[in-house]
Scaffold this motif. Structure first.
Motif, PDB file in Angstrom:
ATOM      1  N   ASN A 157       0.782  -1.195   0.073  1.00 13.63           N
ATOM      2  CA  ASN A 157      -0.130  -0.153  -0.073  1.00 13.63           C
ATOM      3  C   ASN A 157       0.988   1.257   0.116  1.00 13.63           C
ATOM      4  O   ASN A 157       0.421   2.293  -0.646  1.00 13.63           O
ATOM      5  N   GLY A 158       2.103   1.128   0.679  1.00 15.07           N
ATOM      6  CA  GLY A 158       2.837   2.471   0.942  1.00 15.07           C
ATOM      7  C   GLY A 158       3.398   2.679  -0.645  1.00 15.07           C
ATOM      8  O   GLY A 158       3.306   3.789  -1.268  1.00 15.07           O
ATOM      9  N   ARG A 159       3.784   1.810  -1.165  1.00 19.39           N
ATOM     10  CA  ARG A 159       4.521   1.907  -2.559  1.00 19.39           C
ATOM     11  C   ARG A 159       3.196   2.251  -3.731  1.00 19.39           C
ATOM     12  O   ARG A 159       3.732   3.223  -4.533  1.00 19.39           O
ATOM     13  N   MET A 160       2.280   1.938  -3.482  1.00 21.84           N
ATOM     14  CA  MET A 160       0.956   2.240  -4.081  1.00 21.84           C
ATOM     15  C   MET A 160       0.885   3.632  -4.287  1.00 21.84           C
ATOM     16  O   MET A 160       0.616   4.359  -4.906  1.00 21.84           O
ATOM     17  N   TRP A 161       0.549   4.093  -2.681  1.00 18.25           N
ATOM     18  CA  TRP A 161       0.219   5.230  -2.457  1.00 18.25           C
ATOM     19  C   TRP A 161       1.367   6.403  -3.068  1.00 18.25           C
ATOM     20  O   TRP A 161       1.230   7.444  -3.633  1.00 18.25           O
ATOM     21  N   SER A 162       2.805   6.151  -2.746  1.00 16.19           N
ATOM     22  CA  SER A 162       3.647   7.107  -3.587  1.00 16.19           C
ATOM     23  C   SER A 162       3.374   7.005  -4.881  1.00 16.19           C
ATOM     24  O   SER A 162       3.703   8.080  -5.460  1.00 16.19           O
ATOM     25  N   ALA A 163       3.325   5.853  -5.774  1.00 13.33           N
ATOM     26  CA  ALA A 163       3.154   6.057  -7.213  1.00 13.33           C
ATOM     27  C   ALA A 163       2.070   6.898  -7.509  1.00 13.33           C
ATOM     28  O   ALA A 163       2.135   7.870  -8.476  1.00 13.33           O
ATOM     29  N   GLU A 164       0.928   6.737  -6.848  1.00 14.00           N
ATOM     30  CA  GLU A 164      -0.236   7.597  -7.110  1.00 14.00           C
ATOM     31  C   GLU A 164       0.067   8.835  -6.860  1.00 14.00           C
ATOM     32  O   GLU A 164      -0.553   9.883  -7.852  1.00 14.00           O
ATOM     33  N   GLN A 165       0.558   9.195  -5.750  1.00 14.24           N
ATOM     34  CA  GLN A 165       0.870  10.579  -5.588  1.00 14.24           C
ATOM     35  C   GLN A 165       2.006  11.195  -6.373  1.00 14.24           C
ATOM     36  O   GLN A 165       1.729  12.457  -6.839  1.00 14.24           O
ATOM     37  N   VAL A 166       2.699  10.532  -6.808  1.00 19.12           N
ATOM     38  CA  VAL A 166       4.101  11.036  -7.661  1.00 19.12           C
ATOM     39  C   VAL A 166       3.264  11.286  -9.194  1.00 19.12           C
ATOM     40  O   VAL A 166       3.470  12.562  -9.491  1.00 19.12           O
ATOM     41  N   ALA A 167       2.565  10.548  -9.557  1.00 14.57           N
ATOM     42  CA  ALA A 167       1.788  10.932 -10.674  1.00 14.57           C
ATOM     43  C   ALA A 167       0.688  11.935 -10.653  1.00 14.57           C
ATOM     44  O   ALA A 167       0.587  12.628 -11.616  1.00 14.57           O
ATOM     45  N   ASN A 168      -0.004  11.809  -9.520  1.00 14.07           N
ATOM     46  CA  ASN A 168      -1.175  12.620  -9.420  1.00 14.07           C
ATOM     47  C   ASN A 168      -1.034  14.096  -9.327  1.00 14.07           C
ATOM     48  O   ASN A 168      -1.551  14.909  -9.626  1.00 14.07           O
ATOM     49  N   VAL A 357      -5.710   1.854   5.833  1.00 12.40           N
ATOM     50  CA  VAL A 357      -5.984   0.610   4.749  1.00 12.40           C
ATOM     51  C   VAL A 357      -5.660  -0.550   4.967  1.00 12.40           C
ATOM     52  O   VAL A 357      -6.191  -1.724   4.815  1.00 12.40           O
ATOM     53  N   SER A 358      -4.109  -0.559   5.311  1.00 13.13           N
ATOM     54  CA  SER A 358      -3.809  -1.911   5.795  1.00 13.13           C
ATOM     55  C   SER A 358      -4.297  -2.541   7.051  1.00 13.13           C
ATOM     56  O   SER A 358      -4.534  -3.839   6.811  1.00 13.13           O
TER      57      SER A 358
END
Length: 449
Positions: A157-168, A357-358
């Protein structure tokens, strides 16, 4: 390399789909408010666009949970991404149809009146896109425990949130501002393309992702879907499970208030940035990058912060910042300071999301995960359209009394006061001991079943 093997190829495809679609969302994050402000300068009408996008979290979240527990979750994500691509293409077509009828992005102060036709297209598309997002995101959160071992959920979840925030908020907004400089339609064309790519990536994920029944007859297929009960029965079961879980109930209420005060600020941010902070489209995009920097740090740091401070104090950071940040922003007229404040807010917000979330993914039974998750998000996200509307109302009501600039600052101070009261309510209820006990109880129940 070992970490990537543990998380698995299916996770990497879901991760990539989330990153790509969030790139488009980041572009649209600039495109939609700037387009709305080119159509009307009325604060309530501008806020109403955000309300329309968030209203489905209030109206559609509970039915979306039932759908998530009844269908293949991967297919639901694909269908919603295809729908979002189609709707966004429609917005781009409406903008292109106006030709030279819109002002340049840096000449918005000259806008007079409201272009009703395009405004209705924006509001209608925002409403439908919000509904698709509700179902897509609920399915996405319920699919992660099926492809990632429980012990790696926080890392995933941490990796997912980081990727989403970088892109978003790091890549998307500057790209959106650059595209706006060329054409109002380009951000929406790119957004539609990213939804299509996300759908294609999810189509490459192999397997069936229906919810598993609570019990199985001897020799029964454990992946077979249970005979569906009535919609009202399913909804009641999800509501009852969350409401009788004191920890999740508290988290849902607290998240609802946090999101309401956040939406109160965001709903008028584009006008605040233009008229108080005096930002250009590029500076406005750069402003949101502060949150991205903090969010990336938060996504990678969340497991370590939790280990060091414990779950409870890690969440308290978010609560404290919810009162501090709007106070700072409401007092300043310097957009670089707002950028720094957003960075702190992004950091603690992602720490909150990763931990909570986790926790939900670990303690909610799989056959209830879609419904209970949707009830939680009903409380947590359903307050966003209410908060957005309140932000616009505060500005409209305050302007005759205090003037335009003071009225635009007012929602930030209201948010700070509510955030301070929320700290007093939540801190004694959100402790590490309560969260550890909930995980242990869920683990014992899973072993027993």
């Amino acid at each position: 390399m070992a970490e990537r093997v543990r998380l698995g190829g299916a996770y990497r495809k879901v991760y990539a789909a989330a990153a790509v679609s969030n790139l488009g969302d980041g572009v649209a994050q600039i495109g939609y408010p700037w387009l709305a402000s080119a159509v009307t300068r009325n604060p309530l009408l501008v806020a109403a666009v955000v309300v329309a996008q968030r209203l489905p979290w209030l109206l559609f979240t509970l039915p979306a949970g039932v759908i998530t527990d009844r269908v293949d979750r991967r297919r639901a994500m694909i269908a919603m991404d295809v729908l979002r691509a189609t709707l966004t293409l429609g917005v781009a077509g409406a903008v292109l149809g106006l030709g030279d009828g819109l002002p340049a992005p840096d000449e918005l102060a000259s806008v007079q009146g409201t272009r009703t036709g395009l405004y209705l297209v924006i509001v209608g598309a925002s409403l439908l896109l919000g509904g698709a997002e509700v179902l897509r995101d609920n399915a996405a959160q319920t699919i992660i425990p099926a492809i990632v071992p429980t012990e790696h959920l926080e890392r995933a979840n941490g990796r997912m949130w980081s990727a989403e925030q970088v892109a978003n908020t790091f890549v998307g907004p500057p790209l959106g501002s650059a595209l706006l400089g060329i054409s109002f339609a380009l951000p929406f064309l790119l957004d539609a393309a990213t939804f299509a790519v996300a759908a294609a990536l999810m189509a490459l994920v192999a397997g069936r992702f229906r919810s598993r029944p609570a019990t199985h007859a001897p020799g029964a297929d454990p992946d077979a879907a249970a005979p569906p009960a009535s919609w009202t029965t399913d909804l009641r079961e999800g509501v009852r499970w969350l409401w009788h879980h004191p920890l999740l109930r508290t988290l849902a209420i607290v998240l609802g208030v946090l999101n309401a005060i956040g939406a109160m600020q965001i709903g008028i941010l584009v006008l605040y940035a233009q008229e108080v902070l005096d930002t250009t489209p590029f500076q406005f995009a750069f402003l949101t990058m502060g949150a991205a920097v903090g969010a990336v740090a938060g996504g990678y740091a969340a497991p370590a912060v939790k280990r060091t401070l414990g779950s409870g104090p890690s969440l308290w950071l978010t609560l404290a910042v919810s009162a501090l940040v709007p106070t700072v922003i409401g007092l300043t007229s310097a957009w670089p300071l707002v950028l720094v404040a957003f960075a702190f807010e992004g950091l603690v917000a992602v720490i909150w999301n990763v931990i909570t979330v986790s926790l939900r993914q670990a303690i909610i039974p799989d056959h209830l995960l879609g419904r209970v998750n949707s009830v939680y998000r009903f409380f947590g996200w359903g307050m966003m359209p209410i908060g957005t509307a309140l932000g616009g109302l505060v500005v409209v009501a305050g302007e005759p009394l205090w003037g335009r600039e003071a009225a635009l600052r007012a929602p930030w101070f209201v948010a700070a006061a509510v955030g301070l009261a929320l700290c007093a309510y939540a801190v004694p209820r959100l402790t590490s001991e309560r969260m550890d006990s909930a995980r242990a109880a869920a683990g014992a129940e899973a072993v027993a079943s």
